[in-house]
Structure formats: C-alpha cells, structure tokens
Motif scaffolding. Structure first.
Motif, PDB file in Angstrom:
ATOM      1  N   ARG A 114       0.833  -1.222   0.000  1.00 56.12           N
ATOM      2  CA  ARG A 114       0.000   0.000   0.000  1.00 56.12           C
ATOM      3  C   ARG A 114       0.852   1.250   0.000  1.00 56.12           C
ATOM      4  NH1 ARG A 114      -5.667   0.677   1.385  1.00 56.12           N
ATOM      5  NH2 ARG A 114      -4.824   2.681   1.962  1.00 56.12           N
ATOM      6  N   MET A 115       1.953   1.213   0.708  1.00 54.71           N
ATOM      7  CA  MET A 115       2.822   2.386   0.779  1.00 54.71           C
ATOM      8  C   MET A 115       3.434   2.705  -0.593  1.00 54.71           C
ATOM      9  SD  MET A 115       6.107   3.088   3.217  1.00 54.71           S
ATOM     10  CE  MET A 115       7.246   2.091   2.309  1.00 54.71           C
ATOM     11  N   LEU A 116       3.709   1.702  -1.371  1.00 51.68           N
ATOM     12  CA  LEU A 116       4.350   1.936  -2.665  1.00 51.68           C
ATOM     13  C   LEU A 116       3.347   2.136  -3.798  1.00 51.68           C
ATOM     14  CD1 LEU A 116       7.256  -0.659  -2.490  1.00 51.68           C
ATOM     15  CD2 LEU A 116       7.384   1.807  -2.147  1.00 51.68           C
ATOM     16  N   PHE A 163       4.774   6.333  -5.153  1.00 49.59           N
ATOM     17  CA  PHE A 163       4.789   6.712  -6.561  1.00 49.59           C
ATOM     18  C   PHE A 163       3.844   7.891  -6.827  1.00 49.59           C
ATOM     19  CE2 PHE A 163       5.932   2.081  -6.971  1.00 49.59           C
ATOM     20  CZ  PHE A 163       7.277   2.318  -7.188  1.00 49.59           C
ATOM     21  N   SER A 164       2.685   7.863  -6.205  1.00 46.56           N
ATOM     22  CA  SER A 164       1.753   8.986  -6.348  1.00 46.56           C
ATOM     23  C   SER A 164       2.336  10.252  -5.742  1.00 46.56           C
ATOM     24  CB  SER A 164       0.426   8.664  -5.675  1.00 46.56           C
ATOM     25  OG  SER A 164      -0.194   7.575  -6.313  1.00 46.56           O
ATOM     26  N   TYR A 165       3.032  10.086  -4.629  1.00 46.01           N
ATOM     27  CA  TYR A 165       3.670  11.233  -3.990  1.00 46.01           C
ATOM     28  C   TYR A 165       4.695  11.873  -4.916  1.00 46.01           C
ATOM     29  CZ  TYR A 165       6.917  13.794  -1.026  1.00 46.01           C
ATOM     30  OH  TYR A 165       7.731  14.761  -0.512  1.00 46.01           O
ATOM     31  N   ARG A 166       5.496  11.058  -5.573  1.00 44.95           N
ATOM     32  CA  ARG A 166       6.513  11.592  -6.479  1.00 44.95           C
ATOM     33  C   ARG A 166       5.870  12.320  -7.666  1.00 44.95           C
ATOM     34  NH1 ARG A 166      11.318   7.610  -7.502  1.00 44.95           N
ATOM     35  NH2 ARG A 166      12.544   9.496  -7.337  1.00 44.95           N
ATOM     36  N   GLU A 167       4.784  11.769  -8.202  1.00 42.81           N
ATOM     37  CA  GLU A 167       4.074  12.440  -9.292  1.00 42.81           C
ATOM     38  C   GLU A 167       3.507  13.775  -8.829  1.00 42.81           C
ATOM     39  OE1 GLU A 167       1.119   9.780 -10.777  1.00 42.81           O
ATOM     40  OE2 GLU A 167       2.598   8.321 -11.484  1.00 42.81           O
ATOM     41  N   LEU A 168       2.890  13.782  -7.662  1.00 42.37           N
ATOM     42  CA  LEU A 168       2.327  15.020  -7.126  1.00 42.37           C
ATOM     43  C   LEU A 168       3.419  16.043  -6.831  1.00 42.37           C
ATOM     44  CD1 LEU A 168      -0.454  13.684  -4.744  1.00 42.37           C
ATOM     45  CD2 LEU A 168      -0.758  14.891  -6.909  1.00 42.37           C
TER      46      LEU A 168
END
Length: 108
Positions: A21-23, A30-35
């Motif tokens: 879930r974290m990744l 991954f969503s964090y890096r995109e955001l």
C-alpha cells in the motif's frame, strides 16, 4: 510455539500488505513523487506569472505617469510618426496586427 508461528506469519503478511500500500496505492510513494513533480511545475509557472505580473504593473505605472514612455509605445506599436518623419516598414519585420496585413496574407 504454534501461536508464535501464526502470529509471525500474520505479522509478515501485514507488513507485506502495508508495504504494498505504501508503494502502489493512490496515496503511496509513486503517487507522492508524481504530485511532487506537478507541484514543482506549478510553482515554476506561478513564479513566471508573478514576474510577468510585476513587469505589467511597472508598464502600467509608466503608461500612467510618463508621457515619453507613452509616446514611445504609441510610435512602436501603432507606427505613428511625428511631422516631417518617414516610416519605412520592411516586409520581413511586419508582425500580425502591426502596419496592416501580415506578410503571408493573401498567399493561397
């Protein structure tokens, strides 16, 4: 002994689930890096717009208070001339909206 293995197995499965879930999830790494990349792009765009806003504000102040600047702008943008002046407009320097038609107008 049996319950320790069951508990250990459960904890391993739980850790793997949470790691997945974290990744991978919508709120994962991954969503964090995109955001974060999108945020940086928006910050850059905001900075450019602030600079443009500052330049336009300065131009507005000049247009409101400086007659020489007003004359310069009118002469440049609208091709106005003073008495006894001749304006030469060369075809490769004509831009759309200045001095009549654009250079490629009428070519079909």
């Amino acid at each position: 002994m049996f319950w320790k293995r069951v508990l250990l197995g459960f904890l391993v499965i739980l850790i793997l689930f949470l790691l997945g879930r974290m990744l991978i999830s919508d709120q994962g790494l991954f969503s964090y890096r995109e955001l974060k990349a999108e945020h940086e792009a928006l910050e850059q765009q905001l900075s450019e717009l602030r600079e443009k806003n500052l330049a336009l504000s300065q131009e507005i102040r000049l247009l409101q208070s400086n007659p020489e600047y007003i004359e310069k702008v009118i002469r440049q943008r609208m091709n106005f001339v003073k008495d006894n002046e001749i304006l030469y407009i060369f075809p490769d320097t004509i831009k759309e909206g200045r001095a009549g038609a654009a250079p490629d107008e009428g070519k079909d």
